[in-house]
Design a protein around this motif. Structure first.
Motif, PDB file in Angstrom:
ATOM      1  N   GLU A   1       0.778  -1.065  -0.045  1.00  0.00           N
ATOM      2  CA  GLU A   1       0.081   0.064  -0.008  1.00  0.00           C
ATOM      3  C   GLU A   1       0.903   1.133  -0.216  1.00  0.00           C
ATOM      4  OE1 GLU A   1      -3.929   0.505   2.461  1.00  0.00           O
ATOM      5  OE2 GLU A   1      -2.462   1.980   3.279  1.00  0.00           O
ATOM      6  N   ILE A   2       0.771   1.916  -0.856  1.00  0.00           N
ATOM      7  CA  ILE A   2       1.561   3.294  -1.162  1.00  0.00           C
ATOM      8  C   ILE A   2       0.744   4.486  -1.057  1.00  0.00           C
ATOM      9  CG2 ILE A   2       2.989   4.618  -2.796  1.00  0.00           C
ATOM     10  CD1 ILE A   2       3.104   1.836  -4.131  1.00  0.00           C
ATOM     11  N   ALA A   3       1.163   5.270   0.017  1.00  0.00           N
ATOM     12  CA  ALA A   3       0.166   6.223   0.391  1.00  0.00           C
ATOM     13  C   ALA A   3       0.976   7.613   0.288  1.00  0.00           C
ATOM     14  CB  ALA A   3      -0.290   6.311   2.031  1.00  0.00           C
ATOM     15  N   VAL A   4       0.664   8.357  -0.565  1.00  0.00           N
ATOM     16  CA  VAL A   4       1.702   9.651  -0.983  1.00  0.00           C
ATOM     17  C   VAL A   4       0.705  10.922  -0.257  1.00  0.00           C
ATOM     18  CG1 VAL A   4       2.525  11.087  -2.860  1.00  0.00           C
ATOM     19  CG2 VAL A   4       2.443   8.470  -2.891  1.00  0.00           C
ATOM     20  N   ARG A   5       1.368  11.724   0.264  1.00  0.00           N
ATOM     21  CA  ARG A   5       0.886  13.017   0.803  1.00  0.00           C
ATOM     22  C   ARG A   5       1.684  14.236   0.322  1.00  0.00           C
ATOM     23  NH1 ARG A   5       0.775  13.777   5.999  1.00  0.00           N
ATOM     24  NH2 ARG A   5       1.903  11.702   6.394  1.00  0.00           N
ATOM     25  N   GLY A   6       1.242  15.324   0.386  1.00  0.00           N
ATOM     26  CA  GLY A   6       2.075  16.654   0.369  1.00  0.00           C
ATOM     27  C   GLY A   6       2.269  16.902  -1.423  1.00  0.00           C
ATOM     28  N   ALA A   7       1.577  16.216  -2.272  1.00  0.00           N
ATOM     29  CA  ALA A   7       1.668  16.697  -3.622  1.00  0.00           C
ATOM     30  C   ALA A   7       0.894  17.849  -3.932  1.00  0.00           C
ATOM     31  CB  ALA A   7       1.220  15.351  -4.602  1.00  0.00           C
ATOM     32  N   GLN A   8       0.951  18.626  -5.255  1.00  0.00           N
ATOM     33  CA  GLN A   8       0.469  19.548  -5.513  1.00  0.00           C
ATOM     34  C   GLN A   8      -1.179  19.325  -5.930  1.00  0.00           C
ATOM     35  OE1 GLN A   8       2.330  21.889  -8.903  1.00  0.00           O
ATOM     36  NE2 GLN A   8       3.942  22.295  -7.393  1.00  0.00           N
ATOM     37  N   THR A   9      -1.341  18.180  -6.343  1.00  0.00           N
ATOM     38  CA  THR A   9      -2.771  17.698  -6.469  1.00  0.00           C
ATOM     39  C   THR A   9      -3.148  16.253  -6.254  1.00  0.00           C
ATOM     40  OG1 THR A   9      -2.521  17.321  -8.762  1.00  0.00           O
ATOM     41  CG2 THR A   9      -3.124  19.449  -8.371  1.00  0.00           C
ATOM     42  N   ASP A  10      -4.273  15.770  -6.224  1.00  0.00           N
ATOM     43  CA  ASP A  10      -4.472  14.290  -5.963  1.00  0.00           C
ATOM     44  C   ASP A  10      -4.138  13.608  -7.012  1.00  0.00           C
ATOM     45  OD1 ASP A  10      -5.685  15.075  -3.563  1.00  0.00           O
ATOM     46  OD2 ASP A  10      -7.526  14.673  -3.995  1.00  0.00           O
ATOM     47  N   ALA A  11      -4.185  14.217  -8.314  1.00  0.00           N
ATOM     48  CA  ALA A  11      -3.797  13.659  -9.479  1.00  0.00           C
ATOM     49  C   ALA A  11      -2.286  13.252  -9.603  1.00  0.00           C
ATOM     50  CB  ALA A  11      -4.382  14.209 -10.600  1.00  0.00           C
ATOM     51  N   SER A  12      -1.631  14.466  -9.068  1.00  0.00           N
ATOM     52  CA  SER A  12      -0.115  14.319  -9.070  1.00  0.00           C
ATOM     53  C   SER A  12       0.146  13.266  -8.062  1.00  0.00           C
ATOM     54  CB  SER A  12       0.589  15.806  -8.528  1.00  0.00           C
ATOM     55  OG  SER A  12       1.938  15.437  -8.677  1.00  0.00           O
ATOM     56  N   ALA A  13      -0.396  13.412  -6.822  1.00  0.00           N
ATOM     57  CA  ALA A  13      -0.049  12.058  -6.016  1.00  0.00           C
ATOM     58  C   ALA A  13      -0.520  10.807  -6.383  1.00  0.00           C
ATOM     59  CB  ALA A  13      -0.874  12.419  -4.587  1.00  0.00           C
ATOM     60  N   ALA A  14      -1.532  10.636  -7.244  1.00  0.00           N
ATOM     61  CA  ALA A  14      -1.849   9.334  -7.808  1.00  0.00           C
ATOM     62  C   ALA A  14      -0.715   8.889  -8.718  1.00  0.00           C
ATOM     63  CB  ALA A  14      -3.211   9.403  -8.556  1.00  0.00           C
ATOM     64  N   LYS A  15      -0.208   9.865  -9.518  1.00  0.00           N
ATOM     65  CA  LYS A  15       0.849   9.298 -10.393  1.00  0.00           C
ATOM     66  C   LYS A  15       2.044   9.105  -9.994  1.00  0.00           C
ATOM     67  CE  LYS A  15       3.081  11.066 -14.893  1.00  0.00           C
ATOM     68  NZ  LYS A  15       3.370  12.019 -15.876  1.00  0.00           N
TER      69      LYS A  15
ATOM     70  N   SER B   1      13.681   7.655  -5.062  1.00  0.00           N
ATOM     71  CA  SER B   1      13.937   7.847  -6.324  1.00  0.00           C
ATOM     72  C   SER B   1      13.047   7.647  -7.429  1.00  0.00           C
ATOM     73  CB  SER B   1      15.303   7.093  -6.879  1.00  0.00           C
ATOM     74  OG  SER B   1      14.943   5.689  -6.529  1.00  0.00           O
ATOM     75  N   ALA B   2      12.191   6.573  -7.421  1.00  0.00           N
ATOM     76  CA  ALA B   2      11.014   6.466  -8.141  1.00  0.00           C
ATOM     77  C   ALA B   2       9.936   7.716  -8.210  1.00  0.00           C
ATOM     78  CB  ALA B   2      10.126   5.245  -7.734  1.00  0.00           C
ATOM     79  N   ALA B   3       9.918   8.316  -6.820  1.00  0.00           N
ATOM     80  CA  ALA B   3       8.849   9.398  -6.956  1.00  0.00           C
ATOM     81  C   ALA B   3       9.604  10.451  -7.785  1.00  0.00           C
ATOM     82  CB  ALA B   3       8.873   9.790  -5.495  1.00  0.00           C
ATOM     83  N   GLY B   4      10.977  10.537  -7.762  1.00  0.00           N
ATOM     84  CA  GLY B   4      11.389  11.539  -8.408  1.00  0.00           C
ATOM     85  C   GLY B   4      11.399  11.739  -9.944  1.00  0.00           C
ATOM     86  N   TYR B   5      11.415  10.325 -10.582  1.00  0.00           N
ATOM     87  CA  TYR B   5      10.997  10.322 -11.775  1.00  0.00           C
ATOM     88  C   TYR B   5       9.809  10.380 -12.462  1.00  0.00           C
ATOM     89  CZ  TYR B   5      10.950   5.020 -11.764  1.00  0.00           C
ATOM     90  OH  TYR B   5      10.654   3.846 -11.510  1.00  0.00           O
ATOM     91  N   ALA B   6       8.701  10.471 -11.428  1.00  0.00           N
ATOM     92  CA  ALA B   6       7.421  10.342 -11.844  1.00  0.00           C
ATOM     93  C   ALA B   6       6.817  11.369 -12.917  1.00  0.00           C
ATOM     94  CB  ALA B   6       6.449  10.138 -10.614  1.00  0.00           C
ATOM     95  N   GLY B   7       7.601  12.469 -12.888  1.00  0.00           N
ATOM     96  CA  GLY B   7       7.379  13.634 -13.914  1.00  0.00           C
ATOM     97  C   GLY B   7       6.450  14.559 -13.162  1.00  0.00           C
ATOM     98  N   GLU B   8       6.237  14.565 -11.754  1.00  0.00           N
ATOM     99  CA  GLU B   8       5.071  15.452 -11.107  1.00  0.00           C
ATOM    100  C   GLU B   8       6.169  16.297 -10.206  1.00  0.00           C
ATOM    101  OE1 GLU B   8       1.998  15.833 -11.348  1.00  0.00           O
ATOM    102  OE2 GLU B   8       2.096  14.461 -13.230  1.00  0.00           O
ATOM    103  N   PRO B   9       5.637  17.601 -10.116  1.00  0.00           N
ATOM    104  CA  PRO B   9       6.556  18.441  -9.027  1.00  0.00           C
ATOM    105  C   PRO B   9       6.560  17.795  -7.628  1.00  0.00           C
ATOM    106  CG  PRO B   9       4.795  19.627 -10.515  1.00  0.00           C
ATOM    107  CD  PRO B   9       4.518  18.186 -10.539  1.00  0.00           C
TER     108      PRO B   9
END
Length: 405
Positions: free
Chosen positions: A284-298, A325-333
Motif C-alpha cells: 500500500e503506497i500512501a502519498v501526501r504533500g503533492a500539488q494535486t490528488d492527480a499528481s499524488a496518484a501518478k 528515486s521512483a517518486a523523483g522520476y514520476a514527472g510530477e512536481p
C-alpha cells in the motif's frame, strides 16, 4: 450474506476451459434495471468491451461473462460472436438483446467456442437463483488464474433511513494495470438510480479503487467494471427516456451511496494484487504533500510499477532509496528537501535526509506482514492518493514464462 433484491445468479461449466472448471456466469436483474460501466483504455480492445461500452449507461437486464477465452483480437467474427451471445441470453431470460452486456476473460486471439457458449447460456438460465450459493457459483465462474473467489457485500443506511444492499464479484491476478482503465468486476445494488447517476457513482469509485491497483502495470484488452441496479429500493421520481431510465437520486443519497460503493470497490480491488501471480505481499503506497490528488496518484503509480521497489519488498529490504528515486522520476512536481518516508511504520527518511533506524527490525516487519505500507510525503501540498500493488517474485516470472497469452 445479504444480497440486493431483484437479482438472480448462475455459474456453470460449459467446456470453455480445458481444466473443466466453471467458465460461464449469468446475472439477471428484474425489469426496470439500469447499468453503468467503465472499461479498459487500451487501444487494442476486445469485442465484448466494444459492445458493452456502447450500451452503458442505460437500461440493462442481464450480464453474461465467459472465462477462459478473452474474445480479443478476433476481428469481425469476435463482434458477431459477442452479439450472438446477447441474443441467446435475451431469448433465454425474456429481454431485448440490447439489454444484455457481455464480458470475456482468458487467452487472447482465439475465437469463442460458440456451441459451448450457447449450451452454457441455456444451462445457466435454467439454474438462475437469488440465494447466496448461486451468487458464489457466479463469482467462481469468472475466475482464470485466480487462487480463489473475490467477493464483497454490505448494507448501507441512507440519509433518508432506507437500507440498501450492495454485492460485488471480481477477478484478476495478472495482466493488471490501472487505467480502466486481466480484470473484471460486477457490482449489483437495489438502490433506485438513474443510469447517469449510476455512471457518476461508478466512475468515482473506480478512480479510487480499481484504477489504483497494479500487479505488473499491464493494461488488459478486456478490463471491465459494471454496476447494475435493480431499482427496487427508493422512492425518487422516475425520469423518462431509455438512456435515463431509473430515478433521479437526491444529492445526499447519491453521495452516501457513492461513498459506500467506493468503500466496497476498494475492498474488492485490494483482493486482486493480494492474489497477484506469485505475490507474497500487498504493498500500500500512501502519498501526501503533492500539488494535486492527480499528481499524488501518478507518483504512487510510478512507485507501484517499479520492479526494484517490488523486489525489495519481496526480499524484506527497507531500501528507501528505490522508493524516493521512483517518486523523483514520476514527472510530477515534488519538494526533495521536504520529503519523508516511513516503511511499515519505521521512519527511514525525513526532510530530504536519511534517518537512523534498525534495519534488521524493519526487514523483519516487512517479511512478517502480508500488507506492507509505504507512507511518502513529497512536499507541502494538499494532494494525496493511495495505491495498491503486489510484490514481484520468482514465481511470477516462472508462471508468466509458461502461460500462453
Amino acid at each position: 450474506m445479504q444480497l440486493p433484491s431483484g437479482f438472480r445468479f448462475a455459474g456453470v461449466t460449459c467446456g470453455i476451459k480445458k481444466s473443466g472448471k466453471p467458465d460461464l456466469t449469468l446475472v439477471v436483474a428484474d425489469p426496470g434495471s439500469v447499468a453503468a460501466g467503465v472499461y479498459t483504455q487500451n487501444q487494442v480492445v476486445a469485442a465484448p468491451v466494444v459492445l458493452s461500452r456502447s450500451r452503458t449507461p442505460g437500461a440493462i437486464r442481464a450480464v453474461v461473462v465467459n472465462s477462459g477465452n478473452a474474445n480479443a483480437c478476433t476481428g469481425q467474427r469476435g463482434m458477431e460472436d459477442a452479439e450472438q451471445t446477447t441474443r441467446w441470453v435475451a431469448e433465454a431470460v425474456g429481454c431485448e438483446p440490447s439489454e444484455v452486456l457481455v464480458m470475456s476473460t482468458g487467452v487472447i486471439g482465439h475465437h469463442l467456442p460458440m456451441e459451448r457458449i450457447s449450451a452454457g447460456v441455456a444451462q445457466a438460465s435454467g439454474e438462475l437463483a437469488s440465494d447466496p450459493d448461486a451468487f458464489l457459483r457466479a463469482a467462481d465462474a469468472i475466475l482464470t488464474t485466480d487462487q480463489g473467489r473475490k467477493i464483497a457485500a454490505r448494507q448501507s443506511t441512507l440519509p433518508g433511513g432506507e437500507t440498501i444492499s450492495l454485492a460485488g464479484m471480481a477477478k484478476g491476478a495478472g495482466m493488471i494495470g490501472p487505467n480502466m482503465a486481466t480484470m473484471l468486476g460486477l457490482v449489483v445494488t437495489d438502490l433506485t438510480l438513474s443510469a447517469e447517476d449510476a455512471q457518476a457513482a461508478l466512475s468515482h469509485a473506480a478512480d479510487r479503487s480499481f484504477n489504483r491497483i497494479s500487479v505488473e502495470g499491464h493494461t488488459s484488452t478486456n478490463d471491465t467494471l459494471v454496476l447494475l441496479s435493480s431499482n427496487r429500493v427508493g422512492t425518487a421520481a422516475q425520469t423518462k427516456g431509455a438512456q435515463t431510465k431509473g430515478a433521479q437520486t437526491d444529492g445526499d443519497t447519491l453521495a452516501a451511496f457513492t461513498a459506500a460503493l467506493t468503500e466496497m470497490c476498494i475492498e474488492l480491488a485490494k483482493k486482486i494484487p493480494a492474489d497477484g501471480e506469485g505475490a507474497t505481499h500487498v504493498i500500500e503506497i500512501a502519498v501526501r504533500g503533492a500539488q494535486t490528488d492527480a499528481s499524488a496518484a501518478k507518483i504512487a503509480k510510478t512507485i507501484a510499477e517499479s520492479a526494484l521497489v517490488k523486489t525489495a519488498i519481496t526480499g524484506g529490504d527497507p531500501n528507501w532509496g528505490r522508493i524516493v528515486s521512483a517518486a523523483g522520476y514520476a514527472g510530477e512536481p515534488i519538494e526533495p528537501a521536504a520529503m519523508a518516508l516511513a516503511i511499515q511504520g519505521t521512519q527511514v527518511y525525513r526532510d530530504g535526509a536519511p534517518v537512523a533506524f534498525d534495519a534488521a527490525a524493519a526487514s523483519a516487519a516487512i517479511r512478517s506482514a502480508s500488507e506492507v505500507r509505504l507512507e511518502l510525503i513529497v512536499g507541502r501540498g494538499a494532494g494525496e492518493a493511495t495505491f495498491w500493488t503486489s510484490d514481484l517474485t520468482v514465481d511470477y516470472v516462472r508462471f508468466n514464462s509458461e502461460y500462453t497469452t
